[in-house]
Motif scaffolding. Structure first.
Motif, PDB file in Angstrom:
ATOM      1  N   GLY A  62       8.120   2.427  13.290  1.00 56.54           N
ATOM      2  CA  GLY A  62       8.111   2.358  11.832  1.00 56.54           C
ATOM      3  C   GLY A  62       8.177   0.959  11.269  1.00 56.54           C
ATOM      4  O   GLY A  62       8.437   0.791  10.071  1.00 56.54           O
ATOM      5  N   VAL A  63       7.929  -0.059  12.080  1.00 57.09           N
ATOM      6  CA  VAL A  63       7.905  -1.428  11.581  1.00 57.09           C
ATOM      7  C   VAL A  63       6.503  -1.742  11.080  1.00 57.09           C
ATOM      8  O   VAL A  63       5.514  -1.490  11.773  1.00 57.09           O
ATOM      9  CB  VAL A  63       8.315  -2.433  12.671  1.00 57.09           C
ATOM     10  CG1 VAL A  63       8.275  -3.859  12.130  1.00 57.09           C
ATOM     11  CG2 VAL A  63       9.706  -2.097  13.199  1.00 57.09           C
ATOM     12  N   SER A  64       6.409  -2.288   9.895  1.00 51.21           N
ATOM     13  CA  SER A  64       5.124  -2.661   9.315  1.00 51.21           C
ATOM     14  C   SER A  64       4.557  -3.855  10.069  1.00 51.21           C
ATOM     15  O   SER A  64       5.157  -4.928  10.098  1.00 51.21           O
ATOM     16  CB  SER A  64       5.309  -2.993   7.830  1.00 51.21           C
ATOM     17  OG  SER A  64       4.097  -3.360   7.237  1.00 51.21           O
ATOM     18  N   ARG A  65       3.381  -3.686  10.677  1.00 54.02           N
ATOM     19  CA  ARG A  65       2.829  -4.714  11.566  1.00 54.02           C
ATOM     20  C   ARG A  65       2.531  -6.028  10.843  1.00 54.02           C
ATOM     21  O   ARG A  65       2.758  -7.100  11.379  1.00 54.02           O
ATOM     22  CB  ARG A  65       1.545  -4.215  12.208  1.00 54.02           C
ATOM     23  CG  ARG A  65       1.715  -3.079  13.200  1.00 54.02           C
ATOM     24  CD  ARG A  65       0.395  -2.774  13.882  1.00 54.02           C
ATOM     25  NE  ARG A  65       0.455  -1.559  14.670  1.00 54.02           N
ATOM     26  CZ  ARG A  65       0.924  -1.486  15.923  1.00 54.02           C
ATOM     27  NH1 ARG A  65       1.369  -2.581  16.503  1.00 54.02           N
ATOM     28  NH2 ARG A  65       0.938  -0.338  16.561  1.00 54.02           N
ATOM     29  N   TYR A  66       1.988  -5.945   9.650  1.00 53.88           N
ATOM     30  CA  TYR A  66       1.499  -7.144   8.965  1.00 53.88           C
ATOM     31  C   TYR A  66       2.335  -7.532   7.752  1.00 53.88           C
ATOM     32  O   TYR A  66       1.995  -8.468   7.050  1.00 53.88           O
ATOM     33  CB  TYR A  66       0.035  -6.937   8.541  1.00 53.88           C
ATOM     34  CG  TYR A  66      -0.833  -6.501   9.691  1.00 53.88           C
ATOM     35  CD1 TYR A  66      -1.072  -7.352  10.767  1.00 53.88           C
ATOM     36  CD2 TYR A  66      -1.390  -5.227   9.719  1.00 53.88           C
ATOM     37  CE1 TYR A  66      -1.850  -6.953  11.842  1.00 53.88           C
ATOM     38  CE2 TYR A  66      -2.174  -4.818  10.783  1.00 53.88           C
ATOM     39  CZ  TYR A  66      -2.401  -5.682  11.844  1.00 53.88           C
ATOM     40  OH  TYR A  66      -3.169  -5.280  12.905  1.00 53.88           O
TER      41      TYR A  66
ATOM     42  N   THR B 203       0.871  -1.164   0.000  1.00 54.67           N
ATOM     43  CA  THR B 203       0.000   0.000   0.000  1.00 54.67           C
ATOM     44  C   THR B 203       0.914   1.223   0.000  1.00 54.67           C
ATOM     45  O   THR B 203       2.130   1.083   0.123  1.00 54.67           O
ATOM     46  CB  THR B 203      -0.935  -0.004   1.230  1.00 54.67           C
ATOM     47  OG1 THR B 203      -1.803   1.146   1.186  1.00 54.67           O
ATOM     48  CG2 THR B 203      -0.156   0.041   2.527  1.00 54.67           C
ATOM     49  N   GLY B 204       0.355   2.391  -0.159  1.00 56.06           N
ATOM     50  CA  GLY B 204       1.178   3.595  -0.164  1.00 56.06           C
ATOM     51  C   GLY B 204       1.189   4.277   1.196  1.00 56.06           C
ATOM     52  O   GLY B 204       0.206   4.223   1.939  1.00 56.06           O
ATOM     53  N   PHE B 205       2.306   4.899   1.530  1.00 55.36           N
ATOM     54  CA  PHE B 205       2.399   5.736   2.719  1.00 55.36           C
ATOM     55  C   PHE B 205       1.976   4.983   3.985  1.00 55.36           C
ATOM     56  O   PHE B 205       1.069   5.410   4.711  1.00 55.36           O
ATOM     57  CB  PHE B 205       1.581   7.018   2.541  1.00 55.36           C
ATOM     58  CG  PHE B 205       2.016   7.845   1.360  1.00 55.36           C
ATOM     59  CD1 PHE B 205       3.182   8.601   1.403  1.00 55.36           C
ATOM     60  CD2 PHE B 205       1.276   7.835   0.192  1.00 55.36           C
ATOM     61  CE1 PHE B 205       3.579   9.348   0.302  1.00 55.36           C
ATOM     62  CE2 PHE B 205       1.666   8.573  -0.911  1.00 55.36           C
ATOM     63  CZ  PHE B 205       2.825   9.329  -0.860  1.00 55.36           C
ATOM     64  N   VAL B 206       2.640   3.887   4.267  1.00 50.84           N
ATOM     65  CA  VAL B 206       2.406   3.180   5.524  1.00 50.84           C
ATOM     66  C   VAL B 206       2.686   4.099   6.710  1.00 50.84           C
ATOM     67  O   VAL B 206       2.075   3.971   7.774  1.00 50.84           O
ATOM     68  CB  VAL B 206       3.261   1.896   5.593  1.00 50.84           C
ATOM     69  CG1 VAL B 206       3.161   1.229   6.958  1.00 50.84           C
ATOM     70  CG2 VAL B 206       2.829   0.921   4.501  1.00 50.84           C
ATOM     71  N   THR B 207       3.573   5.071   6.516  1.00 54.99           N
ATOM     72  CA  THR B 207       3.858   6.065   7.557  1.00 54.99           C
ATOM     73  C   THR B 207       2.590   6.758   8.042  1.00 54.99           C
ATOM     74  O   THR B 207       2.514   7.194   9.195  1.00 54.99           O
ATOM     75  CB  THR B 207       4.825   7.132   7.023  1.00 54.99           C
ATOM     76  OG1 THR B 207       4.430   7.518   5.697  1.00 54.99           O
ATOM     77  CG2 THR B 207       6.253   6.638   7.003  1.00 54.99           C
ATOM     78  N   GLU B 208       1.585   6.882   7.170  1.00 55.67           N
ATOM     79  CA  GLU B 208       0.362   7.627   7.494  1.00 55.67           C
ATOM     80  C   GLU B 208      -0.837   6.730   7.756  1.00 55.67           C
ATOM     81  O   GLU B 208      -1.974   7.204   7.792  1.00 55.67           O
ATOM     82  CB  GLU B 208       0.071   8.617   6.362  1.00 55.67           C
ATOM     83  CG  GLU B 208       1.134   9.696   6.288  1.00 55.67           C
ATOM     84  CD  GLU B 208       1.193  10.379   4.931  1.00 55.67           C
ATOM     85  OE1 GLU B 208       0.138  10.802   4.435  1.00 55.67           O
ATOM     86  OE2 GLU B 208       2.302  10.476   4.376  1.00 55.67           O
ATOM     87  N   GLN B 209      -0.586   5.442   7.963  1.00 56.77           N
ATOM     88  CA  GLN B 209      -1.648   4.497   8.305  1.00 56.77           C
ATOM     89  C   GLN B 209      -1.298   3.853   9.645  1.00 56.77           C
ATOM     90  O   GLN B 209      -0.754   2.745   9.679  1.00 56.77           O
ATOM     91  CB  GLN B 209      -1.804   3.458   7.199  1.00 56.77           C
ATOM     92  CG  GLN B 209      -2.146   4.075   5.840  1.00 56.77           C
ATOM     93  CD  GLN B 209      -2.432   3.028   4.784  1.00 56.77           C
ATOM     94  OE1 GLN B 209      -3.354   2.230   4.907  1.00 56.77           O
ATOM     95  NE2 GLN B 209      -1.638   3.035   3.720  1.00 56.77           N
ATOM     96  N   PRO B 210      -1.598   4.534  10.763  1.00 54.16           N
ATOM     97  CA  PRO B 210      -1.154   4.067  12.082  1.00 54.16           C
ATOM     98  C   PRO B 210      -1.482   2.619  12.410  1.00 54.16           C
ATOM     99  O   PRO B 210      -0.650   1.944  13.041  1.00 54.16           O
ATOM    100  CB  PRO B 210      -1.849   5.040  13.048  1.00 54.16           C
ATOM    101  CG  PRO B 210      -2.013   6.285  12.248  1.00 54.16           C
ATOM    102  CD  PRO B 210      -2.301   5.830  10.844  1.00 54.16           C
ATOM    103  N   PRO B 211      -2.656   2.067  11.998  1.00 52.72           N
ATOM    104  CA  PRO B 211      -2.901   0.664  12.328  1.00 52.72           C
ATOM    105  C   PRO B 211      -1.909  -0.300  11.679  1.00 52.72           C
ATOM    106  O   PRO B 211      -1.784  -1.437  12.132  1.00 52.72           O
ATOM    107  CB  PRO B 211      -4.324   0.417  11.797  1.00 52.72           C
ATOM    108  CG  PRO B 211      -4.962   1.759  11.770  1.00 52.72           C
ATOM    109  CD  PRO B 211      -3.851   2.692  11.393  1.00 52.72           C
ATOM    110  N   LEU B 212      -1.211   0.151  10.633  1.00 53.08           N
ATOM    111  CA  LEU B 212      -0.326  -0.743   9.882  1.00 53.08           C
ATOM    112  C   LEU B 212       1.126  -0.698  10.343  1.00 53.08           C
ATOM    113  O   LEU B 212       1.957  -1.415   9.791  1.00 53.08           O
ATOM    114  CB  LEU B 212      -0.384  -0.414   8.385  1.00 53.08           C
ATOM    115  CG  LEU B 212      -1.745  -0.483   7.706  1.00 53.08           C
ATOM    116  CD1 LEU B 212      -1.583  -0.321   6.203  1.00 53.08           C
ATOM    117  CD2 LEU B 212      -2.473  -1.780   8.030  1.00 53.08           C
ATOM    118  N   ARG B 213       1.450   0.131  11.323  1.00 54.83           N
ATOM    119  CA  ARG B 213       2.859   0.255  11.705  1.00 54.83           C
ATOM    120  C   ARG B 213       2.997   0.442  13.214  1.00 54.83           C
ATOM    121  O   ARG B 213       2.068   0.888  13.898  1.00 54.83           O
ATOM    122  CB  ARG B 213       3.498   1.446  10.999  1.00 54.83           C
ATOM    123  CG  ARG B 213       2.811   2.767  11.305  1.00 54.83           C
ATOM    124  CD  ARG B 213       3.623   3.965  10.861  1.00 54.83           C
ATOM    125  NE  ARG B 213       2.898   5.213  11.064  1.00 54.83           N
ATOM    126  CZ  ARG B 213       2.765   5.829  12.228  1.00 54.83           C
ATOM    127  NH1 ARG B 213       3.301   5.298  13.328  1.00 54.83           N
ATOM    128  NH2 ARG B 213       2.102   6.966  12.324  1.00 54.83           N
TER     129      ARG B 213
END
Length: 352
Positions: free
Chosen positions: A235-239, A221-231
């Motif tokens: 700054g580690v991507s949760r999923y 996806t784009g801009f994981v930095t701006e999707q708090p549930p995903l990180r």
């Protein structure tokens, strides 16, 4: 080309959207993301990919680009251009190109040619594979190839068979084809297949429930930095989501506790307009400093892949100006400065 969805969506809407198709339960990958990386990937194991566009035709250059290529206007089906790009990228140390089919999930290659961008992209892909095959037979270096598919604007394609049909096409035409399979970028022993899911992701609590054992599948996806549930806050991507772009310090997923990938851009576009809630200003090229900083973070974290975005998008939809543009292909105004910078940063990424 990624058309960015406005990020000023309430978190409640994000979570509601996640239920449209269903999310994979948090797995070992996501739980390991919470604990942080076990250490960097050794420089000798690192690789660099670059997003490569195939939608250039004569219409593209009619006032719709931030600059023009140093070699002049071209069509993505031009074999001479394909060869020249391959030579430039191989010389710079790029390991693989990442062909953007992310908007093609509804395109059926068996239908008659109608002249649209999806036709252009897939026709140019066939020509590129053939040209790379000929280069290989002549002993000429070229990058490996990965095809980047997606469900852009159609999350239901994950479950209605269209995503699977597209993956089957990639396998039939290229990844499993005897003429081309050795040209594919491998990861964990299988061809790498990245799937883009829109920005923000419709799946905010996990990954979509789809896989294909013939490939190593990764979701983007784009801009994981701006999707708090995903990180995580670090700054580690949760999923395990890979990010098409990031504003600020780039995010990274983990695989078996090791940093897997990080996007690297020469500039980042703004989010919203000045005065808007959540406005984020652009980060321009700054004479290469943005690119250097993003590669420096990839070195510091020690990711397996650095994914450079991009080689040749050119369109003003994503790159509004010379300063706020992220292409690396030599241009009329910038010359080959960023190609030289790419080569230097790749050298550092693979040695430090």
């Amino acid at each position: 080309m990624k058309n960015e969805t406005i990020f000023r969506l309430a978190a409640t809407l994000w979570f509601a959207a996640a239920s449209l198709v269903g999310c994979a339960a948090a797995d070992e990958k996501s739980s390991s993301a919470e604990s942080g990386p076990q250490g960097p990937v050794a420089p000798s194991e690192r690789e660099v990919g670059i997003a490569y566009g195939l939608w250039a035709d004569r219409d593209l250059w009619n006032g719709k680009t931030w600059d023009k290529p140093a070699q002049g206007e071209y069509d993505s089906r031009d074999r001479r251009v394909i060869r020249r790009h391959a030579e430039q990228l191989a010389e710079a140390g790029v390991d693989f190109i990442w062909l953007d089919w992310s908007n093609n999930v509804t395109y059926d290659p068996d239908e008659l040619w109608v002249g649209g961008k999806q036709d252009l992209i897939e026709d140019a892909t066939a020509i590129l594979f053939d040209e790379y095959r000929k280069m290989g037979k002549r002993g000429m270096a070229h990058p490996k190839i990965s095809i980047f598919i997606g469900v852009t604007g159609a999350p239901e394609a994950v479950s209605d068979g269209r995503l699977q049909k597209k993956a089957d096409q990639v396998w039939r035409m290229y990844a499993g084809h005897p003429l081309y399979k050795d040209m594919m970028q491998l990861y964990l022993g299988k061809p790498l297949l990245v799937v883009y899911v829109d920005t923000p992701s419709p799946w905010q609590q996990g990954l979509p429930q789809w896989d294909d054992d013939r490939f190593t599948v990764r979701w983007m996806t784009g801009f994981v930095t701006e999707q708090p549930p995903l990180r995580t806050p670090e700054g580690v991507s949760r999923y395990g989501y890979w990010s098409w772009e990031d504003r600020g310090e780039q995010t990274y997923p983990l695989h078996e506790g090791r940093p897997e990938t990080m996007v690297v851009c020469a500039a980042t576009r703004p989010q919203g307009e000045p005065g808007d809630e959540g406005y984020i200003p652009a980060q321009g090229r700054r004479d290469g400093e943005t690119f250097r900083e993003q590669f420096a973070r990839a070195r510091k974290i020690g990711t397996r892949f650095a994914m450079v975005v991009s080689w040749n998008e050119w369109t003003t939809a994503e790159q509004p100006s010379l300063e706020v543009s992220k292409d690396i292909e030599p241009s009329q105004q910038l010359g080959d400065a960023y190609l030289k910078l790419l080569a230097e940063e790749i050298r550092l990424f693979k040695t430090e």
